[in-house]
Design an enzyme around this catalytic site. Structure first.
Site, PDB file in Angstrom:
ATOM      1  CB  ILE A  37     -30.480  38.207   1.791  1.00 43.52           C
ATOM      2  CG1 ILE A  37     -29.903  36.846   2.422  1.00 43.52           C
ATOM      3  CG2 ILE A  37     -29.453  39.073   1.482  1.00 43.52           C
ATOM      4  CD1 ILE A  37     -28.935  36.169   1.372  1.00 43.52           C
ATOM      5  CG  ASP A  86     -41.170  37.860 -13.132  1.00 43.88           C
ATOM      6  OD1 ASP A  86     -39.846  37.597 -12.737  1.00 43.88           O
ATOM      7  OD2 ASP A  86     -41.960  36.875 -13.810  1.00 43.88           O
ATOM      8  CG  ASN A 120     -31.630  39.875  -2.485  1.00 46.88           C
ATOM      9  OD1 ASN A 120     -30.889  39.061  -2.187  1.00 46.88           O
ATOM     10  ND2 ASN A 120     -33.032  39.751  -2.411  1.00 46.88           N
ATOM     11  CB  SER A 171     -22.481  36.232  -6.335  1.00 52.59           C
ATOM     12  OG  SER A 171     -21.898  34.908  -7.130  1.00 52.59           O
ATOM     13  CB  SER A 172     -24.240  31.725  -4.175  1.00 46.83           C
ATOM     14  OG  SER A 172     -24.200  30.358  -3.758  1.00 46.83           O
ATOM     15  CE1 TYR A 185     -28.833  30.044  -7.153  1.00 42.96           C
ATOM     16  CE2 TYR A 185     -27.112  28.902  -5.915  1.00 42.96           C
ATOM     17  CZ  TYR A 185     -28.106  30.146  -6.004  1.00 42.96           C
ATOM     18  OH  TYR A 185     -27.855  30.974  -4.855  1.00 42.96           O
ATOM     19  CE  LYS A 189     -27.088  33.609  -7.348  1.00 43.81           C
ATOM     20  NZ  LYS A 189     -28.032  34.870  -7.140  1.00 43.81           N
ATOM     21  CB  VAL A 217     -28.190  32.778   4.100  1.00 46.12           C
ATOM     22  CG1 VAL A 217     -28.909  34.000   5.104  1.00 46.12           C
ATOM     23  CG2 VAL A 217     -27.083  33.130   3.625  1.00 46.12           C
TER      24      VAL A 217
END
Length: 301
Positions: A37, A86, A120, A171-172, A185, A189, A217
């Site tokens: 992405i 990082d 991202n 986000s997700s 996880y 988000k 994705v």
């Protein structure tokens, strides 16, 4: 790394000649720019004339990021700066911003503005409650939550002061869908979406702040899902309006995989398009929102 000075493009590519370089003169930070992405976002923003500060983390990502930067500079005539930092390290975000400022500040006035920030970079591990551990918790939260927060802190002095800034957080759907084995996880988000709302208020005179929430994705992160994961996702994909594979429109391999998985994944370019929309002047009255970028798997409230 390209020439360390901001310049307007003299490109004669089709985007420039057609008047579509709507981000001409803007500078964007894109974290996690080497692939997936992030790479697609760099291509989209670069095609609109935006100069790019392209971040990557691991040594193995150095060559692909440099190659992408060189290609975008040549194709679109934009300035590209590649910086290893990082986002999961406490000092990483500040190093990214300071290095970018040293390369792009005005040689006489020292002026430096970051117009767009795309948070991202992210990591994901799927662990059950029984498998959860402190090291993984710290790893995911440091990259996915602390990284964006500290990047915003480092960038704050250099954001616009006229609301023209644009912040977009990746986000997700995992933030709200409750997928198996995503206690950590999904939590990262959800935290990023909560920070999106807070930042939209704190930065209301500087920038708009929004999130997008992709589902599956077609990237390296989703390249080899386990049979168990595919089985659990099939029902969600079957009920995602835009996930159906389309004969004669989608590539044959996409159609065939969609039949097996219950639907197709998004392409990175499709997510990048939603992100780019939120970076435009047309999105100026949209802030604090989570924008659907998942084909309708999760409708935004």
């Amino acid at each position: 790394m390209s020439h360390p000075g901001f310049r307007r493009s003299t490109s004669t590519n089709i985007g420039a000649s057609s008047g579509y370089r709507r981000l001409e003169g803007k500078i964007a930070i894109v974290t996690g720019a080497s692939r997936g992405i992030g790479k697609a976002i760099c291509k989209n923003l670069g095609g609109k004339g935006c100069s790019l500060i392209m971040n990557y983390t691991s040594d193995t990502s150095a060559e692909p990021t440099q190659t992408l930067a060189s290609d975008l500079k040549q194709e679109y005539g934009i300035t590209t700066i590649v910086i290893q930092a990082d986002m999961g390290h406490e000092a990483g975000p500040a190093h990214l911003v300071e290095t970018a400022r040293n390369h792009l500040k005005h040689p006489k006035t020292g002026k430096f503005t970051i117009d767009i920030i795309i948070n991202n970079a992210g990591v994901a591990n799927n662990l059950s409650i029984e498998e959860a551990n402190a090291d993984d918790f710290a790893f995911q939260y440091n990259v996915n939550v602390r990284g964006p927060l500290f990047l915003m802190k480092a960038a704050l002095p250099y954001l616009p002061t006229d609301r023209s800034g644009r912040i977009v957080n990746l986000s997700s759907v995992s933030a709200s869908m409750g997928f198996h084995k995503q206690s950590v996880y999904g939590g990262t988000k959800a935290a990023l979406e909560a920070m999106t709302r807070t930042w939209s208020r704190e930065l209301s005179e500087r920038a708009t702040v929004n999130s997008v929430n992709p589902g599956p994705v077609d990237t390296d992160m989703y390249a080899e899902p386990s049979p168990e994961w595919q089985r659990r996702m099939a029902g969600w994909l079957l009920n995602t309006p835009l996930a159906a594979g389309r004969d004669g429109i989608d590539p044959p391999e996409v159609v065939e995989r969609a039949k097996k998985d219950g639907g197709r994944t998004a392409t990175a370019d499709e997510i990048a398009g939603v992100v780019a929309m939120l970076c435009s002047a047309d999105s100026g009255f949209c802030t604090g929102s989570v924008i659907c970028a998942n084909g309708g798997m999760r409708f935004s409230p």
